[in-house]
Design a protein around this motif. Structure first.
Motif, PDB file in Angstrom:
ATOM      1  N   ASP A 254       0.887  -1.185  -0.013  1.00 29.84           N
ATOM      2  CA  ASP A 254       0.134  -0.114   0.044  1.00 29.84           C
ATOM      3  C   ASP A 254       0.837   1.371   0.147  1.00 29.84           C
ATOM      4  O   ASP A 254       0.380   2.377   0.493  1.00 29.84           O
ATOM      5  N   ARG A 255       1.932   1.258  -0.290  1.00 35.01           N
ATOM      6  CA  ARG A 255       2.878   2.233  -0.358  1.00 35.01           C
ATOM      7  C   ARG A 255       3.540   2.439  -1.742  1.00 35.01           C
ATOM      8  O   ARG A 255       3.997   0.984  -2.268  1.00 35.01           O
ATOM      9  N   ALA A 256       3.842   3.653  -2.550  1.00 34.83           N
ATOM     10  CA  ALA A 256       4.680   3.585  -3.532  1.00 34.83           C
ATOM     11  C   ALA A 256       6.181   3.321  -3.384  1.00 34.83           C
ATOM     12  O   ALA A 256       6.558   3.580  -2.335  1.00 34.83           O
ATOM     13  N   LEU A 257       6.757   2.469  -4.310  1.00 38.23           N
ATOM     14  CA  LEU A 257       8.085   2.151  -4.060  1.00 38.23           C
ATOM     15  C   LEU A 257       9.068   3.291  -3.664  1.00 38.23           C
ATOM     16  O   LEU A 257       9.909   3.094  -2.929  1.00 38.23           O
ATOM     17  N   ALA A 258       8.933   4.392  -4.240  1.00 36.00           N
ATOM     18  CA  ALA A 258       9.629   5.514  -4.084  1.00 36.00           C
ATOM     19  C   ALA A 258       9.654   6.058  -2.676  1.00 36.00           C
ATOM     20  O   ALA A 258      10.395   6.754  -2.248  1.00 36.00           O
ATOM     21  N   GLU A 259       8.520   5.699  -1.780  1.00 31.30           N
ATOM     22  CA  GLU A 259       8.574   6.045  -0.485  1.00 31.30           C
ATOM     23  C   GLU A 259       9.461   5.008   0.664  1.00 31.30           C
ATOM     24  O   GLU A 259       9.588   5.444   1.777  1.00 31.30           O
ATOM     25  N   PHE A 260      10.056   3.953  -0.035  1.00 33.87           N
ATOM     26  CA  PHE A 260      10.984   3.271   0.676  1.00 33.87           C
ATOM     27  C   PHE A 260      12.115   3.903   0.813  1.00 33.87           C
ATOM     28  O   PHE A 260      12.684   4.238  -0.241  1.00 33.87           O
ATOM     29  N   GLN A 261      12.927   3.997   1.894  1.00 37.46           N
ATOM     30  CA  GLN A 261      14.247   4.798   2.213  1.00 37.46           C
ATOM     31  C   GLN A 261      15.271   3.780   1.084  1.00 37.46           C
ATOM     32  O   GLN A 261      16.187   4.610   0.484  1.00 37.46           O
ATOM     33  N   ALA A 262      15.332   2.546   1.288  1.00 33.65           N
ATOM     34  CA  ALA A 262      16.321   1.850   0.537  1.00 33.65           C
ATOM     35  C   ALA A 262      16.077   2.190  -1.243  1.00 33.65           C
ATOM     36  O   ALA A 262      17.093   2.536  -1.918  1.00 33.65           O
ATOM     37  N   VAL A 263      15.007   2.299  -1.598  1.00 35.49           N
ATOM     38  CA  VAL A 263      14.544   2.614  -2.736  1.00 35.49           C
ATOM     39  C   VAL A 263      15.166   3.927  -3.413  1.00 35.49           C
ATOM     40  O   VAL A 263      15.870   4.359  -4.209  1.00 35.49           O
ATOM     41  N   THR A 264      14.797   4.984  -2.310  1.00 36.13           N
ATOM     42  CA  THR A 264      15.365   6.423  -2.368  1.00 36.13           C
ATOM     43  C   THR A 264      16.737   6.643  -2.408  1.00 36.13           C
ATOM     44  O   THR A 264      17.219   7.196  -3.432  1.00 36.13           O
ATOM     45  N   VAL A 265      17.519   5.838  -1.828  1.00 37.32           N
ATOM     46  CA  VAL A 265      18.837   5.887  -1.878  1.00 37.32           C
ATOM     47  C   VAL A 265      19.503   5.228  -3.202  1.00 37.32           C
ATOM     48  O   VAL A 265      20.724   5.999  -3.721  1.00 37.32           O
ATOM     49  N   GLN A 266      18.927   4.291  -3.718  1.00 40.09           N
ATOM     50  CA  GLN A 266      19.477   3.514  -4.744  1.00 40.09           C
ATOM     51  C   GLN A 266      19.176   4.633  -5.965  1.00 40.09           C
ATOM     52  O   GLN A 266      20.196   4.785  -6.918  1.00 40.09           O
ATOM     53  N   ILE A 267      17.975   5.074  -5.915  1.00 38.95           N
ATOM     54  CA  ILE A 267      17.604   6.051  -7.110  1.00 38.95           C
ATOM     55  C   ILE A 267      18.448   7.363  -7.019  1.00 38.95           C
ATOM     56  O   ILE A 267      18.964   7.902  -8.272  1.00 38.95           O
ATOM     57  N   ALA A 268      18.799   7.655  -6.070  1.00 41.73           N
ATOM     58  CA  ALA A 268      19.706   8.937  -5.883  1.00 41.73           C
ATOM     59  C   ALA A 268      21.250   8.729  -6.229  1.00 41.73           C
ATOM     60  O   ALA A 268      21.705   9.299  -6.909  1.00 41.73           O
ATOM     61  N   ASP A 269      21.663   7.349  -6.056  1.00 45.86           N
ATOM     62  CA  ASP A 269      22.876   7.076  -6.673  1.00 45.86           C
ATOM     63  C   ASP A 269      22.960   7.016  -8.452  1.00 45.86           C
ATOM     64  O   ASP A 269      23.864   7.473  -8.809  1.00 45.86           O
ATOM     65  N   VAL A 270      21.915   6.677  -8.918  1.00 48.96           N
ATOM     66  CA  VAL A 270      21.729   6.554 -10.220  1.00 48.96           C
ATOM     67  C   VAL A 270      21.628   8.144 -10.668  1.00 48.96           C
ATOM     68  O   VAL A 270      22.381   8.584 -11.803  1.00 48.96           O
ATOM     69  N   TYR A 271      20.927   8.911 -10.061  1.00 50.41           N
ATOM     70  CA  TYR A 271      20.934  10.410 -10.338  1.00 50.41           C
ATOM     71  C   TYR A 271      22.266  10.953 -10.212  1.00 50.41           C
ATOM     72  O   TYR A 271      22.590  11.817 -11.444  1.00 50.41           O
ATOM     73  N   ILE A 272      23.082  10.739  -9.410  1.00 48.41           N
ATOM     74  CA  ILE A 272      24.385  11.139  -9.264  1.00 48.41           C
ATOM     75  C   ILE A 272      25.205  10.726 -10.137  1.00 48.41           C
ATOM     76  O   ILE A 272      26.067  11.706 -10.719  1.00 48.41           O
ATOM     77  N   ALA A 273      25.424   9.594 -10.679  1.00 49.87           N
ATOM     78  CA  ALA A 273      25.975   9.085 -11.844  1.00 49.87           C
ATOM     79  C   ALA A 273      25.767   9.491 -12.867  1.00 49.87           C
ATOM     80  O   ALA A 273      26.674  10.132 -13.816  1.00 49.87           O
TER      81      ALA A 273
END
Length: 361
Positions: A254-273
Motif C-alpha cells: 500500500d505504498r509507492a516504491l519511491a517511499e521506501f528509504q532503500a529505494v530512494t537511496v538507490q535512485i539517488a545513486d543513479v541520479y548522481i552517476a
C-alpha cells in the motif's frame, strides 16, 4: 565554462526532444525490431527533414556548420530515446570531414543532410586499444592510395556510402575515405541490434582526409569518444526517467516504491552517476569546440570512465529497482541496458579507461 546551453543549442535540443518523442514510440521500436531493417528509414527521413542530420555539416554542404557541443545535444537525445538510426556514426564522421577534409570532400556531405546517405568510421581493431597505431596500412599506388588490413566491427558498414578508416603510412597515421563495396564485408550484429561488419581491405582504394601526420586521426578519435559518451549520457538519462516513473507508480504494501528509504537511496545513486557523466561530457565537448582539442582529453577520459563504471552500475540499479519487469524484453528498459553495456564495451572497459587517465596525468 558555462554549462548552460545557449539559445540556439536549447532550441536544437527542444526540436530533437519533440521529434524523437513523437516518432520513437514503444510500438514503433517493436515494429522496427521485428522488421529486420538495418535502421528506421522513416525516422531517418524525419530527422533529415527537421534539419537534424545537417547540424554538423558545413554550410557548403547545406548544413548548419555547428560543432561538438551541438553534436552532443543531438546525440544525447538519440541515446535518451534509444533511437535505431545511424545518427551517432554519421554525424561524427561528417564533423571529422568538415574539420579536416578538402572543400570537395566537405561539399560531398550534402546527401547526408537530405537523409540520402549514411557515414561511419572504422575505429576498432581486434586486440588493439583505442587510439593505438592502426594495424591497417595505406600506401601510395600511382596517383592514389590503397589500403590493406582488417578492421574490427564497423557499425552500419554495409549501409554506408563511405567509411572513415584510419591507417598507418610511411609519414604517420592518416584517415581515408573508403567505399565499403571495395572491401570484403563480413556481416555481424551487435548487442543493440544494430548491423555491423568487419572490413577486409586488400588493395582497397582510399581517399585521404587531410595529411598523414595524425591530426585527422586524433580529431576523429576525440569526436568519436565524445559521441559515445554523449549517447551514453542520454541512455542513462532515459533509464533514470523510466525508473523514476516506475517507482513512483508501482505500489508495494500500500505504498509507492519511491517511499521506501532503500529505494530512494538507490535512485539517488543513479541520479548522481548521471550528473557526473553530464558534467564530464559537457566539459569535454565544450573544450573540443573552443580548442585546443587536446585539452578535452582529460574531461572526455573521465566521462568515458564514468560510462564504463558508475553509469553502467547505475543501469544495473535501474534494472534491480524494476524487479522481474526489468528483465522482460517486452518492457523498454532492456533497450537502455543493451545500449549502455554496448557503449561501455566500445570504450574498452574500466581498466582501459583508467590506463588512459593514468597516461594523461
Amino acid at each position: 565554462m558555462d554549462f548552460n546551453l545557449d539559445e540556439t543549442q536549447s532550441d536544437l535540443r527542444k526540436l530533437a526532444v519533440e521529434l524523437l518523442g513523437r516518432e520513437v514510440t514503444g510500438s514503433r521500436l517493436e515494429a522496427h525490431e521485428k522488421s529486420g531493417a538495418p535502421y528506421d528509414a522513416e525516422l531517418w527521413g524525419a530527422l533529415a527533414q527537421a534539419g537534424l542530420l545537417g547540424v554538423c555539416l558545413p554550410e557548403e554542404a547545406g548544413g548548419a556548420g555547428f560543432g561538438p557541443v551541438e553534436l552532443a545535444v543531438v546525440l544525447r537525445e538519440i541515446g535518451a530515446h534509444v533511437a535505431p538510426v545511424p545518427v551517432q556514426q554519421s554525424l561524427v564522421a561528417a564533423l571529422a570531414v568538415a574539420r579536416y577534409g578538402s572543400r570537395e570532400q566537405r561539399e560531398a556531405l550534402a546527401p547526408l543532410a537530405e537523409g540520402e546517405t549514411v557515414l561511419t568510421s572504422a575505429l576498432r581493431e581486434p586486440g588493439r586499444a583505442l587510439g593505438a597505431t592502426p594495424a591497417v596500412t595505406a600506401r601510395r599506388d600511382g596517383g592514389g592510395w590503397v589500403l590493406d588490413g582488417r578492421t574490427g566491427a564497423v557499425p552500419y558498414a554495409a549501409e554506408a556510402s563511405k567509411v572513415l578508416v584510419p591507417a598507418a603510412t610511411e609519414d604517420g597515421v592518416g584517415v581515408f575515405l573508403v567505399a565499403p563495396e571495395t572491401a570484403g564485408l563480413r556481416p555481424l550484429r551487435v548487442s543493440t541490434g544494430e548491423p555491423a561488419a568487419t572490413l577486409t581491405l586488400d588493395g582497397s582504394p582510399g581517399e585521404p582526409l587531410g595529411s598523414q601526420d595524425g591530426e585527422a586521426f586524433g580529431g576523429l578519435r576525440r569526436l568519436a569518444l565524445a559521441g559515445t559518451v554523449a549517447v551514453a549520457s542520454g541512455v542513462l538519462a532515459g533509464a533514470l526517467a523510466l525508473t523514476t516513473e516506475y517507482i513512483r507508480t508501482r505500489r508495494q504494501f500500500d505504498r509507492a516504491l519511491a517511499e521506501f528509504q532503500a529505494v530512494t537511496v538507490q535512485i539517488a545513486d543513479v541520479y548522481i552517476a548521471g550528473r557526473t557523466l553530464d558534467v564530464a561530457m559537457w566539459a569535454g565537448v565544450w573544450r573540443l569546440a573552443e580548442g585546443p582539442a587536446e585539452e578535452a582529453e582529460a574531461d572526455l577520459a573521465v566521462g568515458a570512465l564514468t560510462v564504463t563504471d558508475s553509469a553502467l552500475a547505475a543501469l544495473y540499479t535501474c534494472q534491480h529497482l524494476h524487479g522481474g519487469v526489468g528483465l522482460d524484453v517486452t518492457y523498454p528498459l532492456h533497450r537502455y541496458f543493451a545500449w549502455g553495456k554496448h557503449h561501455a564495451h566500445l570504450l574498452g572497459g574500466v581498466e582501459a579507461r583508467l590506463d588512459t587517465i593514468g597516461a594523461l596525468v
